[in-house]
Structures are given as C-alpha cells and as structure tokens.
Design a protein around this motif. Sequence first.
Motif, PDB file in Angstrom:
ATOM      1  N   SER A  43      -7.449   9.379  -8.933  1.00 41.52           N
ATOM      2  CA  SER A  43      -7.334   8.137  -8.195  1.00 41.52           C
ATOM      3  C   SER A  43      -8.684   7.443  -8.160  1.00 41.52           C
ATOM      4  CB  SER A  43      -6.863   8.449  -6.767  1.00 41.52           C
ATOM      5  OG  SER A  43      -6.900   7.273  -6.020  1.00 41.52           O
ATOM      6  N   SER A  47      -9.408   8.636  -1.332  1.00 37.75           N
ATOM      7  CA  SER A  47      -8.597   8.430  -0.143  1.00 37.75           C
ATOM      8  C   SER A  47      -9.327   8.864   1.125  1.00 37.75           C
ATOM      9  CB  SER A  47      -7.272   9.169  -0.259  1.00 37.75           C
ATOM     10  OG  SER A  47      -7.507  10.544  -0.384  1.00 37.75           O
TER      11      SER A  47
ATOM     12  N   SER B 714      -0.422  -1.356  -2.139  1.00 35.80           N
ATOM     13  CA  SER B 714      -1.635  -0.626  -2.508  1.00 35.80           C
ATOM     14  C   SER B 714      -2.317   0.025  -1.310  1.00 35.80           C
ATOM     15  CB  SER B 714      -2.604  -1.555  -3.230  1.00 35.80           C
ATOM     16  OG  SER B 714      -3.052  -2.535  -2.349  1.00 35.80           O
ATOM     17  N   ASN B 718      -2.988   3.936  -1.366  1.00 39.75           N
ATOM     18  CA  ASN B 718      -4.336   4.492  -1.432  1.00 39.75           C
ATOM     19  C   ASN B 718      -4.517   5.660  -0.482  1.00 39.75           C
ATOM     20  OD1 ASN B 718      -5.469   3.074  -3.470  1.00 39.75           O
ATOM     21  ND2 ASN B 718      -6.112   1.360  -2.176  1.00 39.75           N
TER      22      ASN B 718
END
Lengths: 204, 1000
Positions: A43, A47, B714, B718
């Motif tokens: 990613s 996060s 999004s 996320n």
Amino acid sequence: MSDVINANPTILDDKSLPTRAEETEKVTERSLNPHLASLLDLSLVDSSNLNDQESIHSTPSLENDEGSDEEEEADPIDSQEIFDLVAHISDPEHPLTLGQLAVVNLPDIQVRDSGNKNEMAEVIIRITPTITHCSLATLIGLGIRVRLERCLPVRYRITILLKEGSHQSENQVNKQLNDKERVAAACENDQLLSVISKMLATCK
Amino acid sequence: MDLLQTSISQYLANVNHDNTKALEIATKLASQIENKHLKLLDLVKSLGDYLTADDDLLRPKATMCLSQTLDQISPSGLTKHDIQVLISFYLSKIDDLKSTKETLFGIDSLIVMNQFPPIHIKPILTILQDQYQSTQHLASTRFFTFDILNNLFDKFPHVVQKYSNQFIETFIHIASGEKDPKNLLISFTLNGKISSTLQIDNYKDDLFDVLFCYFPISFKPPKDDPYKITSDDLKNALRQAIASNSLFAEDSYPNLLEKLTSTAPIVKHDTIKTITQCIKNYSIDSLIANYIELWNALKFEILHGDPDDDEDELFPPILEIFTTITQKLESNQEYFEKFINLVLDELKSNIQTLTNKQKQSCILLSSISSASPQAFNKIIYPTITLLLNNSTLSTQDQRSLITNLGYFTSSYILVFGTITEEKNVSQISENSLLQFKDEILILLGKALMSTSKIEVALRTLSIAELTKLTTLLDFLSPEEISLIVQYFTETVLIDDNEYVYGAGISGLIQIGSIDSSILLEITFPKLLDFLPIDGSMIEILIDDEFKPRIKIFEVLKSITRDKQLGDWVLEKLIKKLSELNELDNVYGFEISETCLVILKEIQRLSPFDTDLYLKTLYPQLLDILDKNHSNDEFLESIGDLIKLIIVYSKKNLHQEILDDSINKFIYEKGLITGSPNKLINIFVKIIAGLDKIVIFPKVDEFLDDLIKFTELNSNELNKEPYTKLGYLQLISLIMNKFISNDSKYINYLDNSDGISSINLEIFTWITKSIVLKMSSESENYITILFNYLSNEEFGLIITKSFEILVIDLNNFEKFKKKQNNNVRLLYKQSFFQIITPLLISGFQQTQDLKTKSNYLTSLSYILKHIKREIIIPHLSSFFPLLLQAISLPKSEVRYASINTILSTIDEIPDLVSSHLSTLIPKFLEMSQHKNTRLNNEKVRLICLQVLEALVHTVDITKLIPFQERIIKELSDVLDDPKRSVRKAAIDTRQAYYELGRTVD
C-alpha cells in the motif's frame, strides 16, 4: 607431532556441543502468512499514519535516519559466545576440534563484563588436556589465546589456565600461557604462527 | 601436357610445405584421371624421371604425388591392369628407405580399390615381413603397415584365412616394439580381430606378448593431440584384445592377478575391468581351469578392504567379477556347485561369529547370490541361518546384523526385482529368503519399536530396511505391509529426531507410491483422529507425550502425494474447517494451508482435473467464508485454495463460475456499490484463477465503475490496506485479462482537479497489468510513473510503485499449461531494460538530493525482485549510482545498494577493485557502532560481509595495502553491542589476518 601420544581420545559428537538455542521468533497472527504480509506492504499509504491526517501527504523526511542513535538491544558477550569462538579450533594432533575433544567446556569459561565500554573486562578459560602429560597443552593454550586476542575487544583481559589437576606440570604451563612477553615472542615465530593458522582454519 | 607438368611442379614445390595445397593438386589430378581427361600412364611418365631421381629429397616427393593422387581416386577408378602395374612398381621400391612411407601409402591406397587382385596379398605380406624393419621408420610411416594389414583383413577375410600363418607372422613383425598411441590403437584392434577369428594356436604366446607388454597403459594424451586419442580408447582396445581369445587365458589370468597387487588405484581398476572382460569373453573351460585361482586372489581384496571407507571405489567392480564368475559357471552345474560350496566353506567361519570380516563376507556372498535365482537360493539358506543364529544382541550387533541382511535383500532386488520393476525370472516359486521372512520382520520390528529413541542410527536403519522389504516382489503379504505402515505411522508421530522422522516419512511415501489404499486404511484415519476439535488445543497427546498439533499437518503435507489420498484428506479437512467457530482462525489457517500445500504438491506430481472439487469443495468453502471472514490470513488462504481449485478445473466450466460469482459478489453483496468489503479479495482470487477465454460482461463499464468506487472510498480504504489492495488488484487483473485496449488509461492522471495518492495507486496497478503483458504501451506508462519520482509531493511514495510493478504476487501467478492471465515470462527483463536507462540518466541530470534518493530507492525496490542474471549485464552502467547511494543518509538505501554490490561482487571484481580506496574506508566507517539510526545492525553487518568478500574476489596485491588498516579499525567493531556484528567482524578480521598466508 608425528608421534601421536593419545591415539584414542573420547570424542563428542559435533552436534551435541552446547550451542546458543535458536532464538525463537514470536508467532504473531500477522506473520502466519508471509505472502500476505508482503502484499499488505504494497500500500502506498501507510495506514498506521492515518490518524495523523497531515502525514498522509507529507512523506517521511529524508533526514529521518540522521541524528540521534537508535536504541539497540545489546547482546552481551557471554560464555557461550567465547565457547563458540574456541570450540572449533582444531587439535594439533587429531583431526578433531577442541570442542569435540572436550578440551574446552562451556562450564569452564567465565566472563566478567560490567557492560561499560570504558571498563576492563575479563575472560577466564580453564582447559582440560586430553591426558595429564599432554605435551601440546601449551600449543593448544597459545592457539586459544591468539584466537581470543583476535576476536575480543581490547578491553578484555584473557586468562587461560589448565583445569586443576588435569596436567602434571600445571603451574609451569599456566605461567607460560599468561606471560605476555613469552606469548608475544611465540607469535614472532613464523613457523609456530603457521601451525596456529592451521589450527584456526576450522573456526566457524 | 604442359598443364600436367605445371601441376606436378606445383605439387613438388608445395608438398611438405603447404600440404593442403598439395592435397588440392592431388585431388585435381585424381578427378582428371577419373574423368579420363588424363591418363594414369601420362602421369607416371611425367613423374618418371623424378620417381627414379637420385635426389633423396625429390624422389619421395614424386612418389608421394603418385600415392596421394591414387588415394584420392575413388575405389572404382582404376582398372585391374593399372593396379597390377602400380603394385609391382611399389613393391620394387620398398627397399628405397627414403621413400618407404610414400610407397606404403601407395600400396595402402591400391588395396582399397575394387579391382585389387588378391593374388598380390601374399607378395605384400612377404615383402613387409622380409624387407621392412619397423625400427628404421617414423611413426607416420609405421602407421601405413598397420593400415595395410587392417585393410587386407577387412577386405579379404578369406584370403587372409588362407595365409593366416603368414599374416599373423607379418603382424607380429610389424607390431613388435610399437609405441605410438595412434598405431597402438590399430595394433590392438587388429590383434583383437586376428585373435578372435584366425587359428592362433601356434602364435598365441607372441600375440599375447605383443599385447600384454603394454599393460597397464598409463598414457596421457598431449595437449595438442591431433588424433584425439584418449587414455580410455587405448585401454578399451587393449582390454578387448586381451579378452579376445580363450587361448590367452593361461597367460592372462596369472599376469593380471599379479598386476592386481599394484597399489595404484588406476592400475587396479584397469586390471579389474580387464579380468571381468576376460571372464565374460573366454570359454567356460578356461574359467573352470582358473576360477579357484581367481577366487583366492580376489577374495582378499574384499576381505581385507573396508566397505565403509572404499576411497578408490574398488568394491563395486571386484564384486561384479564374482557375480560374473557365478553367472558364467552356471552353465556347468558341477563346477557351479563346487564354486558355491568353496565360497560358503571358506566364509562360514567369518559369518558365524561377529568378526571384523563378517560384513565383508556378507557383501561378498551377496554379490554371488545376485547372479541368478539358483545362486541366490544356494547362498541364502546357509548364510541367513548362520546370521540369525545369535539370539541376544547388543544394539551395535543389531545394527551390523541389519546392515548385513540388507546386502541380501539388495541381491533379492537384483535377482527377482521389485513390485514396480519385475525381473523376468521364470521360477520365482522357490525363494529361500521367504522362510526367514518372519524372523527378519520380528528383528526389524523390535529394532524400531522396542529400542530407546536415543538409538537413532539403529532405528533409522531398520526403517530403511523395512521400507526396502515392502518393495520386494512377491515377498510380504498385505497384512505384513499393513503392520509396517502401523510402525511407521507411530514412529513419525512420536519421534522428532530428523533422521528417524525423515526415514519414516519416506517409508510411508514409498509404500503409498505402490498402493496408497494401505495408508488410507491405517495412517490417515489415525492422523485425523488426533486433530483437536477446536483451536484451543495447541498440543495434542500422542502416546503419553504432548506434541504440537502442527505435527499432524506436517505429516499430512509430506505423505499425501496422489489424488486418491488427496481427495480423502481434502474432504475431511474442509469438513473440519466448516465445523470450526469464528475464533479458531489460526487453526483454520493451518488447516487451509495444509490443503493448499497438498493440492499444489499433487498437481505438481501428476496434474488432474479438479472439476469434482468445484461441485463439492468449492461451495463448501464459499459457505465457510459466509460464516467467517473476519481474519485476513484465513480469508487469503481460503481464497488461494479456491483459486487453485478453479485453475485446475476444465475451462469450459469457467464461464458459469464467473457468472455466478458476479451475481453473488457484485450484485448480492454489493462489493462495488455498497461500502468497501474485504470479500473483494475472494472475488480477486476467483478472477485470478479463471481462464482468460471467459467473457466478462460489460467489462469496460465495470472497470470504470470499479475505479470510481475505489477513488470515492479512498479514505475508508486507506484504513484497510487489505481491502484496498483487493480492489487495486482486481483493477489490475481485469485490465490484464479482459481489456484489449492497452492505452485506455494512459491519460488517467491528467486531471485538472489535481490528483491524490489513490489515483497514483490505481495508476500503478494499471501499469503493472500493462507491464506484465509486455504491451507496446509499457514504456509510456512507465515513463509517466517515473516522472512522478521527481514530484515534490508524491516523489517518495511513488518509489514503492516500482516494487509493485515487479513483485511476484500469487494473484498474478501464471500456471503451467493454463491460460489464467496475460503474464509474459520475460516481463522483468523487458521492464528492467526500460527503467534502467531512465533511472541512470535521471540520476545524473538532477541535482536535487531528494529526487536522487527517490531514484535509488526505487532502484533498490526493483533490484529486490529481479534475479541476478538480469541485473548483471546492466551492472557496470549503474555501479556509479550504487557508489553514491552508499553515502546517502538513508539506511534502507544504504543497505540496498551495499547488498547489490555484495550479491554481484563475483561478477565485477575489476569494477570493485578500481574503487577500493574509496570503498574500504567507507565500509570501515559504516561498520562502526556510531550513528546507529543510519548505520543500523543490517548496514553494519553487510559492510563487514562486503569487506570479507573482497578477500575472495579482489586481487591480493591490491588488497594488501589495506590489510593492517582493516584489522586495526575493525578491532573496535569487536565490541559492537550486536552479536551478529561482532561475529562478522571476527570473521572478516580473521580473513585479513590470513590474507597472503598460505596454509598447507
């Protein structure tokens, strides 16, 4: 050296020598599937930074890695580490290592280290020659000393002794092994040094 | 005529100087003669004066011209008359010592002519015998005498028969004293032919002497040997010749046995092979006359050897001799029995008691017993009776007894064969090992099941021996094999020793490979019974001992190797899965991972269609997920299992799967209409597994919707990277498999409203799909991404995109012989070729440190996933980048660049050694325990490893100047807080201490 004095010593299996137990990794649920872990790493937005809204776009600063030292967990030098250093030295007359011949044993190694890099530390090793009249005890001791001097920080004092009652001329050998001058003189002798090189060649 | 003279003059000028040119002229003359453009007579006439010239240099040249021309004429090119005239001419010239070679060459060329009259054979032989002395000539001359005899022998066997005595005498005459390897090779071959076809009674001694004086051959071919004769060629030819006639036996055996006493292993091997060859080729009578002598001499080699330390590998070939003797003697029952009895009598005492020759004797007997069923039966009964005689045995004795028995079961295999590899033995009815079967089984069973676990060697040995027994043809009954399976099953469950466990597993695999139903009956139910009901029990109680439950899974993974077993296990395990409650994720994960491994392994061994699983297991798995999908690992692993089932099913079923899944996931669960759902990852797995031939309905709209959905959500995504990556991978997969317009999204980032990270992520994954295809659009997509590396806002996060492009993800795995996606084999090469120049030129052009770092970071991400072979050709072009990267203030970058240097150091020693004076101080500095956030443990460690690697790659003279400095500066590293760093410093220092010191 052609005349083998102790032709039939007791031999320990290389595998049965004491080793540092494999540091077991903590099994967390996350590491169950390494593939998934590497996938999640893909990613572009981390996060964990999300709570801090600002950090989404501000990339970690480049200078991050400079500056203050990171706290690292220290692994102190212990007797197992010393044992690993010397156990694989070859015996000058058998094709075996000092560990296999039980010349060096884990319980006979003492380490005194306060952990402070500015203080002296000490290692005491008691070696057990395979027989009480072993003429190669000094050579073995010298090999161990050279190995340790090469491998330990300079603040360490190294003392190598014969185990009590393991040798006929115990005191004499002890004196010889811990006499700085005589050790230094021995290391000047090229032929002796090449014998020691050969002994150290099997070190892992 | 003038033309002919010119040719001759040219020939005479060129021969011995430019032999190819000379050959060319000779070939031309030959073709002219064959075409009748030139008469042979004219050639001879023109040469005439030269042929008889007094000049000792000219005469041979002229003769050579004639001989070589003749040699180039085809066998049908000369008439009988021509040949007769020429032969007489040559024979008259034989006493001209200066041109003997050319003369013999001429004769040799004439012999192969079709019209060569046999009447000339005798004169040729006579002249060779009387007027030719081999010692007066060079090897190249002597060659022709061998070739002449060889050609005569091949072409005129009957005439040679007729004059056999003279032929043999001539041969012995020319062969004596020969020492040129090329000539010897013909000599041996010809001797072999003579000895095996002609009557040699009167000449056997001479023929043998002319052979055996060369034995054993220790010939090493010179480096530039034009004839390419190897030592083995010569040895084989000599061996064949010695073994060619039984008449040689009375000389060959004693001489060979004497050579056997040699201490040189090469000589021994040569001798042993020759003896074997002789026994095979000579008549049975000569063996009867010599077998006692052979036995007495050869048995010592075995009895006084050590089978466990057979460095020269003499045992196998010597044992083969015994087998050969036994096989050969079998045609004479009387002597066969005499031989067997002799052997048994002599070895009996060795076997009876535990002597240090027991093992050797057993090996010897087993080699004899492996000769034939008859020999086997004759040996086995008395031998095994003696072996099993001792009742109470120490562990040591048991071990040697089992080892010794093993030699005879190996003979069994050689004589009767295994279940999978039958030997064609007509009467297997009689088999004396059968009567000892029970005793052997009890012995082995006891050794395995009733000795202490410490006796690893004994237990491993008995497992191996039991395994071997199960393979013997017509030996064990099904009940007995079941018993062994029970033993093995218990052993692998309770014994954790790697050898015993490993042997037990391979035993089970071996038995399963012959008949897996036995495992299905005994092992598998037992294993499954031990599985706990729920995940709360991490350990299970087996035989009063607690073992981790994972052990059951390990055994299952190892021994489930065919479809029958797989069907059973998968069914049971998935049933188990469906019974678990939601909290048992770890246990569930273990089970589904086991299923995955098993399915993959069976497919690897023998691929099969999983159509049936689609009906049974697939819906069950979907049901399980409906109930429980809270855990990512569990979900992913079940997803992989679903994917595999789809991949390995027939592709005509795939359209239906797709339609159903779209209904279920997209419409019913609303995966791209509702809120983001991690079940998208299951849909990804299904899409990843389907054949690309299926039609995805309204795919363009779907993809647009999917991208829009991802953009809109999004923020939420996320927070849930797993879910986000599911959507992103789906975009990538659909683009890769179902969209043919590769440039569809090339302008995706051209958005006037500005872009955010999610847009970049989407674009990255689209680029991945394009790169995997090796589409012609790749370069355009990659360039767009590359340009973002210098972007102030996104530069750093986009570095990771380059890892995404080349990382191997299992959702993009291409399966062999399946069309499940458009992933090309060489996509990484092609990608690397596009990106490397971009990065290098970008790096050189920018002054911005951040951008430089981004380039390097992305390079290191790429290198992580690309094989060395692809990197190496580009290495010299980006080596300067690496050098700079080492100094960049980022530990990851440092590590990556040093690691690249380390892993390629072997390929670029010159490059590295020209930078030693900058590299070594840099590495020394970075290995110190300072500034540890930057030089963390990994960096320090790898610096030390590179320093050590230099010792093995860089030229020692370049390294010596740094030796003392390295040793000195590393002494501080010996006090590093990290053990691994200290250890590396020790090893590196030791390497530099020993640098330049030779240890003998």
